[in-house]
Design an enzyme around this catalytic site. Structure first.
Site, mmCIF file in Angstrom:
data_model
loop_
_atom_site.group_PDB
_atom_site.id
_atom_site.type_symbol
_atom_site.label_atom_id
_atom_site.label_comp_id
_atom_site.label_asym_id
_atom_site.label_seq_id
_atom_site.Cartn_x
_atom_site.Cartn_y
_atom_site.Cartn_z
ATOM 1 N N LYS A 1 12.424 69.288 49.309
ATOM 2 C CA LYS A 1 11.007 69.705 49.269
ATOM 3 C C LYS A 1 10.913 71.221 49.247
ATOM 4 O O LYS A 1 10.122 71.796 48.499
ATOM 5 C CB LYS A 1 10.270 69.167 50.502
ATOM 6 C CG LYS A 1 9.719 67.775 50.349
ATOM 7 C CD LYS A 1 8.719 67.448 51.459
ATOM 8 C CE LYS A 1 9.254 67.710 52.813
ATOM 9 N NZ LYS A 1 8.330 67.700 53.908
ATOM 10 N N ASN A 2 11.748 71.862 50.074
ATOM 11 C CA ASN A 2 11.734 73.332 50.115
ATOM 12 C C ASN A 2 12.072 73.912 48.751
ATOM 13 O O ASN A 2 11.418 74.848 48.272
ATOM 14 C CB ASN A 2 12.748 73.856 51.140
ATOM 15 C CG ASN A 2 12.258 73.699 52.567
ATOM 16 O OD1 ASN A 2 11.091 73.416 52.797
ATOM 17 N ND2 ASN A 2 13.149 73.880 53.522
ATOM 18 N N GLU B 1 14.007 67.007 53.285
ATOM 19 C CA GLU B 1 13.402 68.269 53.733
ATOM 20 C C GLU B 1 13.880 69.446 52.877
ATOM 21 O O GLU B 1 13.092 70.300 52.473
ATOM 22 C CB GLU B 1 13.746 68.535 55.212
ATOM 23 C CG GLU B 1 13.020 67.643 56.201
ATOM 24 C CD GLU B 1 11.506 67.789 56.146
ATOM 25 O OE1 GLU B 1 11.023 68.898 55.891
ATOM 26 O OE2 GLU B 1 10.806 66.776 56.352
ATOM 27 N N HIS C 1 16.753 62.197 55.748
ATOM 28 C CA HIS C 1 15.800 63.155 56.314
ATOM 29 C C HIS C 1 16.200 64.589 55.934
ATOM 30 O O HIS C 1 15.371 65.378 55.460
ATOM 31 C CB HIS C 1 15.755 63.014 57.847
ATOM 32 C CG HIS C 1 14.885 64.025 58.525
ATOM 33 N ND1 HIS C 1 13.570 63.774 58.842
ATOM 34 C CD2 HIS C 1 15.128 65.299 58.913
ATOM 35 C CE1 HIS C 1 13.046 64.858 59.405
ATOM 36 N NE2 HIS C 1 13.976 65.792 59.464
HETATM 37 N N1 LIG Z 1 14.775 76.907 49.100
HETATM 38 C C1 LIG Z 1 13.900 77.808 49.586
HETATM 39 N N2 LIG Z 1 13.460 78.818 48.810
HETATM 40 C C2 LIG Z 1 12.576 79.728 49.268
HETATM 41 N N3 LIG Z 1 12.082 79.720 50.534
HETATM 42 C C3 LIG Z 1 12.486 78.739 51.361
HETATM 43 C C4 LIG Z 1 13.414 77.743 50.944
HETATM 44 N N4 LIG Z 1 13.641 76.926 51.994
HETATM 45 C C5 LIG Z 1 12.884 77.377 53.006
HETATM 46 N N5 LIG Z 1 12.187 78.472 52.644
HETATM 47 C C6 LIG Z 1 11.260 79.255 53.500
HETATM 48 O O1 LIG Z 1 11.487 78.924 54.855
HETATM 49 C C7 LIG Z 1 10.252 78.502 55.467
HETATM 50 C C8 LIG Z 1 10.560 77.499 56.545
HETATM 51 O O2 LIG Z 1 11.043 76.293 55.972
HETATM 52 P P1 LIG Z 1 10.942 74.925 56.779
HETATM 53 O O3 LIG Z 1 11.550 73.871 55.922
HETATM 54 O O4 LIG Z 1 11.497 75.113 58.137
HETATM 55 O O5 LIG Z 1 9.376 74.719 56.962
HETATM 56 P P2 LIG Z 1 8.250 74.407 55.870
HETATM 57 O O6 LIG Z 1 8.905 73.887 54.620
HETATM 58 O O7 LIG Z 1 7.383 75.604 55.716
HETATM 59 O O8 LIG Z 1 7.426 73.262 56.591
HETATM 60 P P3 LIG Z 1 7.895 71.754 56.957
HETATM 61 O O9 LIG Z 1 8.146 71.735 58.422
HETATM 62 O O10 LIG Z 1 6.725 70.935 56.605
HETATM 63 O O11 LIG Z 1 9.135 71.474 56.177
HETATM 64 C C9 LIG Z 1 9.410 77.982 54.330
HETATM 65 O O12 LIG Z 1 8.038 78.047 54.629
HETATM 66 C C10 LIG Z 1 9.800 78.944 53.191
HETATM 67 O O13 LIG Z 1 9.085 80.148 53.288
#
Ligand SMILES: Nc1ncnc2c1ncn2[C@@H]1O[C@H](COP(=O)(O)OP(=O)(O)OP(=O)(O)O)[C@@H](O)[C@H]1O
Length: 443
Positions: free
Chosen positions: A317-318, A314, A310
């Site tokens: 994907k980011n 996650e 998990h």
């Molecule tokens: N590797 C990364 N590079 C750039 N921005 C990032 C990265 N990881 C996270 N972020 C920023 O942080 C925000 C929050 O990330 P988070 O994983 O909590 O939620 P999400 O990806 O938007 O949604 P989900 O809950 O579906 O994962 C993202 O929307 C993005 O703007």
């Protein structure tokens, strides 16, 4: 809407159980306890759960009922509170089996030194949580975990004196196996009832934001959500482990849902494949950004593979999203690779995920750890998706990925850190504690 109502008698019981502290377990204890369990051992485990789960649920019912800023009045929060209360009631009214004196005696016999479980250690993340501005030494807000009502004098039997597995040579009566089966079925139903909890609480927060026309939740709510979701991870781990011990066929690498030989390379590799697939689907790409994995192929440790995959899924994907959004989905062949490096230390196994997706502005760093912060435009309709059980793996958009992954890492004594270099990319470090002796960080 659930038709369940909390009677005043039930409230009294909830308050009574919530006055007891919760008993945290460690991964190591769960592994040692659950190896080759007999019906007697499983019965001991169900006794522990029959006592521990109502305490944990009661704490949550109380907290859900005492949320600050009128959050408790939101319909979705009510719904979740009633699920917790209903499950609490089912557990405390579950009929106990009729056991003969001989069987009782056998169950109560003191464990021999050889079968005693090792003591658990405090979870390092407890220190961080207690020293956060809201809890512990903070001064701003008076909203405390559990309404501040835990009576520390009500000591409960620690785990190491409670569990033992020296019950192999005893013939257990069929009523015991029958009880174990029925108890397992009951907690399985409870687990299913609570499947949509994360999403429904999030919906409650949305209802509150709309009603009070505000964009952000405060630090007190943020810490509350951390505590609440952490508790949920613990409850589901205990239930999942118990169901698996009772129903899964024996497997040499598994004790319940804990893999004692969890191969980090394999789990991370699979998470990479899955995340790339979701990315390709989402952006309509033939080939998502490349991901390089540098990890010893024989690196194994005891862990719950589901938690590890998990977290990695996650984070990947980011990173994939950041790279695609920076360079565009049409430049498939020239996208810079995401690098995943795994190393093994004495205490920790650390996974570093580095991308060149442009990083995050420093001003946004505190926000990324808050629930429901996302920079995804037109995220999937949260309310429609929230009627499903847990997340159905969208590319992004709920803003739960980072904070929840950090809770999973902390649950077994690890941590998650993110360092961004705006204009270049992001490094995320996942620390996994391989000693597995720290107990759950429960508040
Ligand atoms: N590797 C990364 N590079 C750039 N921005 C990032 C990265 N990881 C996270 N972020 C920023 O942080 C925000 C929050 O990330 P988070 O994983 O909590 O939620 P999400 O990806 O938007 O949604 P989900 O809950 O579906 O994962 C993202 O929307 C993005 O703007």
């Amino acid at each position: 809407m659930s038709g369940f109502k909390i009677s005043s008698a039930l409230w009294d019981k909830i308050h009574h159980f919530a006055s007891f502290p919760q008993t945290g377990v460690s991964l190591q204890q769960m592994v040692l306890f659950g190896q080759n369990p007999s019906q007697g051992t499983l019965f001991k485990a169900s006794q522990f759960l029959a006592e521990e789960l109502p305490v944990r649920l009661a704490h949550r019912v109380k907290e859900l009922d005492q949320l600050p800023h009128k959050m408790s009045d939101m319909p979705s929060i009510h719904k979740v509170r009633n699920w917790y209360a209903q499950s609490f009631e089912e557990l405390i009214t579950f009929p106990k089996p009729n056991l003969t004196e001989i069987v009782r005696q056998a169950l109560n016999d003191a464990p021999s030194a050889a079968t005693k479980l090792p003591e658990s250690k405090p979870n390092p993340s407890m220190y961080r949580i207690l020293n956060s501005p809201v809890n512990g030494n903070g001064n701003g807000n008076s909203f405390k975990a559990n309404g501040g009502a835990v009576d520390k004098t009500k000591l409960r039997i620690p785990m190491e004196r409670r569990y033992f597995a020296s019950t192999k040579n005893i013939e257990w009566p069929p009523e015991m196996a029958d009880y174990n089966r029925r108890f397992t079925d009951m907690i399985d139903l409870i687990k299913k009832r609570h499947d949509p909890t994360v999403t429904t609480v999030a919906q409650g927060v949305l209802e509150w934001k709309r009603m009070y026309k505000t964009e952000h939740i405060g630090l007190d709510m943020q810490n509350w959500l951390d505590r609440f979701y952490m508790s949920r991870i613990g409850i589901r781990f205990l239930i999942g482990q118990h169901i698996a011990l009772n129903t899964f066929p024996n497997h040499e690498d598994y004790v319940g849902i804990i893999c004692t030989n969890c191969n980090v390379h394999d789990v991370v590799h699979e998470a990479i494949e899955n995340a790339r697939f979701v990315c390709e689907e989402h952006y309509g790409m033939f080939k998502g950004p490349p991901v390089q994995l540098i990890c010893p192929k024989d690196l194994t440790f005891s862990y719950v593979p589901g938690h590890l995959s998990h977290i990695c899924f996650e984070l990947l994907k980011n990173s994939l999203r950041a790279v695609v959004e920076r360079y565009g989905s049409s430049s498939e062949d020239t996208l810079p690779p995401i690098k995943v490096i795994v190393v093994e230390g004495k205490e920790d196994i650390t996974i570093k995920i580095s991308d060149e997706g442009g990083g995050i502005p420093r001003s946004a760093i505190p926000l990324i750890w808050t629930y429901m912060y996302t920079t995804m435009e037109n995220p999937q309709d949260i309310e429609q998706d929230f009627t499903a059980s847990d997340f159905q793996a969208p590319m992004a958009g709920f803003g739960y990925g980072l904070p929840l992954s950090r809770l999973y890492a902390r649950y077994f004594g690890g941590d998650l850190r993110l360092i961004s270099m705006e204009g270049f990319g992001t490094d995320v470090y996942v620390h996994l504690n391989r000693l597995s002796s720290s107990r759950e960080p429960l508040q």
